[in-house]
Design an enzyme around this catalytic site. Structure first.
Site, PDB file in Angstrom:
ATOM      1  N   ILE A  13      48.663  40.547  42.263  1.00  0.00           N
ATOM      2  CA  ILE A  13      48.744  39.074  42.206  1.00  0.00           C
ATOM      3  C   ILE A  13      48.195  38.549  40.875  1.00  0.00           C
ATOM      4  O   ILE A  13      48.763  37.633  40.273  1.00  0.00           O
ATOM      5  CB  ILE A  13      47.969  38.467  43.405  1.00  0.00           C
ATOM      6  CG1 ILE A  13      48.664  38.843  44.726  1.00  0.00           C
ATOM      7  CG2 ILE A  13      47.831  36.959  43.265  1.00  0.00           C
ATOM      8  CD1 ILE A  13      47.860  38.531  45.989  1.00  0.00           C
ATOM      9  N   TYR A 152      35.876  43.359  54.927  1.00  0.00           N
ATOM     10  CA  TYR A 152      36.951  42.629  54.244  1.00  0.00           C
ATOM     11  C   TYR A 152      37.098  41.223  54.834  1.00  0.00           C
ATOM     12  O   TYR A 152      37.069  40.231  54.105  1.00  0.00           O
ATOM     13  CB  TYR A 152      38.272  43.407  54.345  1.00  0.00           C
ATOM     14  CG  TYR A 152      39.385  42.775  53.548  1.00  0.00           C
ATOM     15  CD1 TYR A 152      39.429  42.904  52.160  1.00  0.00           C
ATOM     16  CD2 TYR A 152      40.378  42.016  54.163  1.00  0.00           C
ATOM     17  CE1 TYR A 152      40.439  42.308  51.410  1.00  0.00           C
ATOM     18  CE2 TYR A 152      41.390  41.415  53.435  1.00  0.00           C
ATOM     19  CZ  TYR A 152      41.418  41.562  52.056  1.00  0.00           C
ATOM     20  OH  TYR A 152      42.407  40.965  51.318  1.00  0.00           O
TER      21      TYR A 152
HETATM   22  P1  NAD Z   1      45.524  44.864  43.352  1.00  0.00           P
HETATM   23  O1  NAD Z   1      44.765  46.078  43.764  1.00  0.00           O
HETATM   24  O2  NAD Z   1      46.912  45.009  42.895  1.00  0.00           O
HETATM   25  O3  NAD Z   1      44.701  44.063  42.240  1.00  0.00           O
HETATM   26  C1  NAD Z   1      43.312  43.888  42.343  1.00  0.00           C
HETATM   27  C2  NAD Z   1      42.715  43.866  40.941  1.00  0.00           C
HETATM   28  O4  NAD Z   1      41.296  43.709  41.089  1.00  0.00           O
HETATM   29  C3  NAD Z   1      42.940  45.176  40.161  1.00  0.00           C
HETATM   30  O5  NAD Z   1      43.466  44.908  38.875  1.00  0.00           O
HETATM   31  C4  NAD Z   1      41.566  45.789  40.090  1.00  0.00           C
HETATM   32  O6  NAD Z   1      41.345  46.581  38.926  1.00  0.00           O
HETATM   33  C5  NAD Z   1      40.670  44.544  40.135  1.00  0.00           C
HETATM   34  N1  NAD Z   1      39.320  44.928  40.541  1.00  0.00           N
HETATM   35  C6  NAD Z   1      38.965  45.696  41.604  1.00  0.00           C
HETATM   36  N2  NAD Z   1      37.648  45.947  41.579  1.00  0.00           N
HETATM   37  C7  NAD Z   1      37.163  45.312  40.486  1.00  0.00           C
HETATM   38  C8  NAD Z   1      35.860  45.243  39.916  1.00  0.00           C
HETATM   39  N3  NAD Z   1      34.818  45.889  40.450  1.00  0.00           N
HETATM   40  N4  NAD Z   1      35.702  44.517  38.791  1.00  0.00           N
HETATM   41  C9  NAD Z   1      36.766  43.898  38.209  1.00  0.00           C
HETATM   42  N5  NAD Z   1      38.011  43.958  38.693  1.00  0.00           N
HETATM   43  C10 NAD Z   1      38.214  44.668  39.819  1.00  0.00           C
HETATM   44  O7  NAD Z   1      45.445  43.895  44.610  1.00  0.00           O
HETATM   45  P2  NAD Z   1      46.145  42.482  44.956  1.00  0.00           P
HETATM   46  O8  NAD Z   1      46.853  42.682  46.227  1.00  0.00           O
HETATM   47  O9  NAD Z   1      46.839  41.903  43.798  1.00  0.00           O
HETATM   48  O10 NAD Z   1      44.850  41.641  45.309  1.00  0.00           O
HETATM   49  C11 NAD Z   1      44.500  40.458  44.641  1.00  0.00           C
HETATM   50  C12 NAD Z   1      43.707  39.592  45.614  1.00  0.00           C
HETATM   51  O11 NAD Z   1      44.551  39.204  46.699  1.00  0.00           O
HETATM   52  C13 NAD Z   1      42.521  40.321  46.248  1.00  0.00           C
HETATM   53  O12 NAD Z   1      41.412  39.447  46.302  1.00  0.00           O
HETATM   54  C14 NAD Z   1      43.014  40.629  47.649  1.00  0.00           C
HETATM   55  O13 NAD Z   1      41.976  40.739  48.584  1.00  0.00           O
HETATM   56  C15 NAD Z   1      43.887  39.416  47.917  1.00  0.00           C
HETATM   57  N6  NAD Z   1      44.870  39.620  48.978  1.00  0.00           N
HETATM   58  C16 NAD Z   1      45.843  40.570  48.851  1.00  0.00           C
HETATM   59  C17 NAD Z   1      46.748  40.743  49.890  1.00  0.00           C
HETATM   60  C18 NAD Z   1      47.843  41.762  49.812  1.00  0.00           C
HETATM   61  O14 NAD Z   1      48.499  42.016  50.840  1.00  0.00           O
HETATM   62  N7  NAD Z   1      48.104  42.371  48.665  1.00  0.00           N
HETATM   63  C19 NAD Z   1      46.657  39.939  51.038  1.00  0.00           C
HETATM   64  C20 NAD Z   1      45.655  38.987  51.128  1.00  0.00           C
HETATM   65  C21 NAD Z   1      44.759  38.823  50.084  1.00  0.00           C
END
Ligand code: NAD
Length: 254
Positions: A13, A152
């Site tokens: 995202i 979570y």
């Molecule tokens: P993703 O894993 O593709 O991206 C997450 C990013 O966070 C990565 O680039 C990662 O390197 C970074 N990150 C992780 N730990 C870190 C740290 N310690 N310091 C700095 N950066 C860090 O995941 P996504 O699905 O794009 O998630 C983005 C947000 O959306 C998150 O907060 C997630 O909880 C939320 N979300 C995702 C979903 C889904 O289904 N994908 C659903 C609901 C909420």
């Protein structure tokens, strides 16, 4: 042209949001543990402080903070989930509010989750400890946690409530804050949950009225809208992008 700080911009995202804002001609400062303009570990207090300092050094003013960085149920520990999903958002907001307030029309978007709704009726000990800012109670709750899925949902509930509680203090400074609560989004985090031997089947069974998942670009489009002039009266909202999941499960609560 506006200046945005996007955490978690290396993937999913956050990466989609950065691409859309770049394409619209804005300046984006990516912040992530890898492949970013500012490389910082949001899981540690020192990493978060370094991130704040580097943002302030990188831009005299910022128009937007988009908090996408997060860990899912396959993270190495419940502690890390809470550290990134809760403190990695709230510390950045607190550390950058003054900087944001210098710019007219500044706004914050927090990527929460539909999972936060699991805590709404009866927030668990971890959610309450986070919201009370009680470090001892947080560590006790983490040592008794039933699993990463609870860490979570608690981290996402607490970050949503804590963000909403800021509407007055931020509003007075002219900074808006809104929370997006996605359902399933096709990203590496979601794929890792699908592949997980413990949670994979439950994730596969969790299908919204509009299908299994959406595209990260659909969340990014909403981020762009929230930060536009058209959304200048939107403040403290929780915007579900979940294929109807929340309405299906809790039609009377909104
Ligand atoms: P993703 O894993 O593709 O991206 C997450 C990013 O966070 C990565 O680039 C990662 O390197 C970074 N990150 C992780 N730990 C870190 C740290 N310690 N310091 C700095 N950066 C860090 O995941 P996504 O699905 O794009 O998630 C983005 C947000 O959306 C998150 O907060 C997630 O909880 C939320 N979300 C995702 C979903 C889904 O289904 N994908 C659903 C609901 C909420």
């Amino acid at each position: 042209m506006k200046t945005f700080v996007i955490t978690g911009a290396a993937s999913g995202i956050g990466a989609a949001t950065k691409a859309q804002l770049d394409a619209a001609g804005h300046r984006t400062i990516s912040l992530d543990i890898q492949h970013a303009d500012i490389v910082a570990d949001l899981a540690t207090a020192e990493g978060r402080q370094a991130a704040i300092e580097q943002v302030i050094a990188s831009a005299e003013t910022i128009d937007g903070l988009v908090c996408c960085a997060g860990l899912g149920v396959t993270a190495p520990s419940a502690e890390m989930i809470v550290a990134v999903n809760y403190y990695g958002v709230m510390d950045l907001i607190h550390g950058l509010t003054e900087h944001l307030a210098r710019q007219d029309g500044a706004a914050i978007t927090v990527i929460g989750s539909f999972a936060a709704t699991q805590q709404v009726h009866q927030p668990d000990a971890l959610s309450l400890a986070l919201l009370e800012n009680d470090a001892n109670a947080v560590s006790t709750a983490l040592s008794n946690i039933a699993g990463p899925h609870v860490a979570y949902s608690a981290s996402k509930y607490a970050v949503t409530v804590a963000s909403r509680r800021l509407v007055r203090v931020l509003g007075k400074q002219g900074v808006r804050i809104n929370i997006i609560a996605p359902g399933a989004v096709a990203t590496p985090l979601h794929q890792a949950s699908l592949n997980d031997p413990t949670f994979g089947q439950a994730v596969k069974n969790f299908v919204s009225p509009l299908g299994a998942h959406t595209d990260p670009n659909h969340i990014a489009s909403l981020v762009s809208y929230i930060h536009s002039e058209a959304a200048s009266f939107m403040h403290g909202s929780v915007l579900f992008v979940d294929g109807g999941m929340d309405a299906m499960l809790r039609p009377t609560q909104f």
